[in-house]
Design a protein around this motif. Sequence first.
Motif, short mmCIF file in Angstrom:
data_model
loop_
_atom_site.label_atom_id
_atom_site.label_comp_id
_atom_site.label_asym_id
_atom_site.label_seq_id
_atom_site.Cartn_x
_atom_site.Cartn_y
_atom_site.Cartn_z
N GLU A 49 0.82 -1.20 0.00
CA GLU A 49 0.00 0.00 0.00
C GLU A 49 0.86 1.26 0.00
OE1 GLU A 49 1.04 -0.83 4.20
OE2 GLU A 49 0.23 -2.09 2.62
N ASP A 50 0.30 2.32 -0.59
CA ASP A 50 0.97 3.63 -0.55
C ASP A 50 1.06 4.11 0.89
OD1 ASP A 50 0.92 3.51 -3.32
OD2 ASP A 50 -0.76 4.90 -3.53
N HIS A 51 2.08 4.89 1.16
CA HIS A 51 2.27 5.48 2.49
C HIS A 51 2.26 7.00 2.37
CE1 HIS A 51 3.43 1.41 3.47
NE2 HIS A 51 3.65 1.73 4.72
N PRO A 52 1.85 7.70 3.44
CA PRO A 52 1.87 9.16 3.40
C PRO A 52 3.32 9.67 3.31
CG PRO A 52 1.25 8.39 5.59
CD PRO A 52 1.35 7.18 4.71
N LEU A 53 3.48 10.85 2.74
CA LEU A 53 4.82 11.41 2.55
C LEU A 53 5.60 11.55 3.85
CD1 LEU A 53 4.16 14.18 -0.13
CD2 LEU A 53 5.20 11.92 -0.46
N ASP A 54 4.93 11.88 4.95
CA ASP A 54 5.67 12.08 6.20
C ASP A 54 6.26 10.78 6.74
OD1 ASP A 54 3.27 10.98 7.07
OD2 ASP A 54 2.85 12.56 8.55
N TYR A 55 5.84 9.64 6.20
CA TYR A 55 6.42 8.36 6.62
C TYR A 55 7.87 8.23 6.16
CZ TYR A 55 6.40 3.53 8.16
OH TYR A 55 6.67 2.35 8.83
N GLY A 56 8.27 9.04 5.20
CA GLY A 56 9.63 9.01 4.70
C GLY A 56 10.68 9.35 5.73
N ASP A 57 10.29 10.06 6.78
CA ASP A 57 11.23 10.42 7.85
C ASP A 57 11.11 9.51 9.06
OD1 ASP A 57 12.35 12.64 6.51
OD2 ASP A 57 10.62 13.87 7.07
N PHE A 58 10.23 8.51 8.98
CA PHE A 58 9.98 7.68 10.16
C PHE A 58 11.12 6.74 10.47
CE2 PHE A 58 8.45 3.71 12.10
CZ PHE A 58 7.95 4.23 13.29
#
Length: 138
Positions: A49-58
């Motif tokens: 599934e697609d993830h929200p952009l802010d997950y890129g820093d998680f």
Amino acid sequence: MPYFVVHEHHARNLHFDLRLEKDGVLKSWALPKGPSMNPADKRLAIMVEDHPLDYGDFEGVIPEGHYGAGKVYIWDKGEYNTVKGSIEEGQWEINMEGNILKGNFVLLKLKGRADQWLFIKKKDKFADHNFKLFYRKS
């Protein structure tokens, strides 16, 4: 340029997650054997599934009882651009400018498999036939 992130994911099964910013989300693939800089390695990439952009820093821990429970670390991050093709065409060549992943790669959709792709390093000056996958954390 859009960005990419590769997460090292210590879930039930250790794997890596490739995430590419596109159309306001992170298009995501699970890489069971991780990425490779060796063009001879054809890595299975399972589209998830697609993830929200802010997950890129998680980076952190997904708690027990939640999907993907376990530790998540950023393994690599950088920018990319499309060289040719697209997700919709089932063959998408990109140029990655990360700390580890550099140069051209292709995501190639397997025929008859809705979610299965291959992630392959193209032969270029960044290719490394002796590449050994390493883990940032344990």
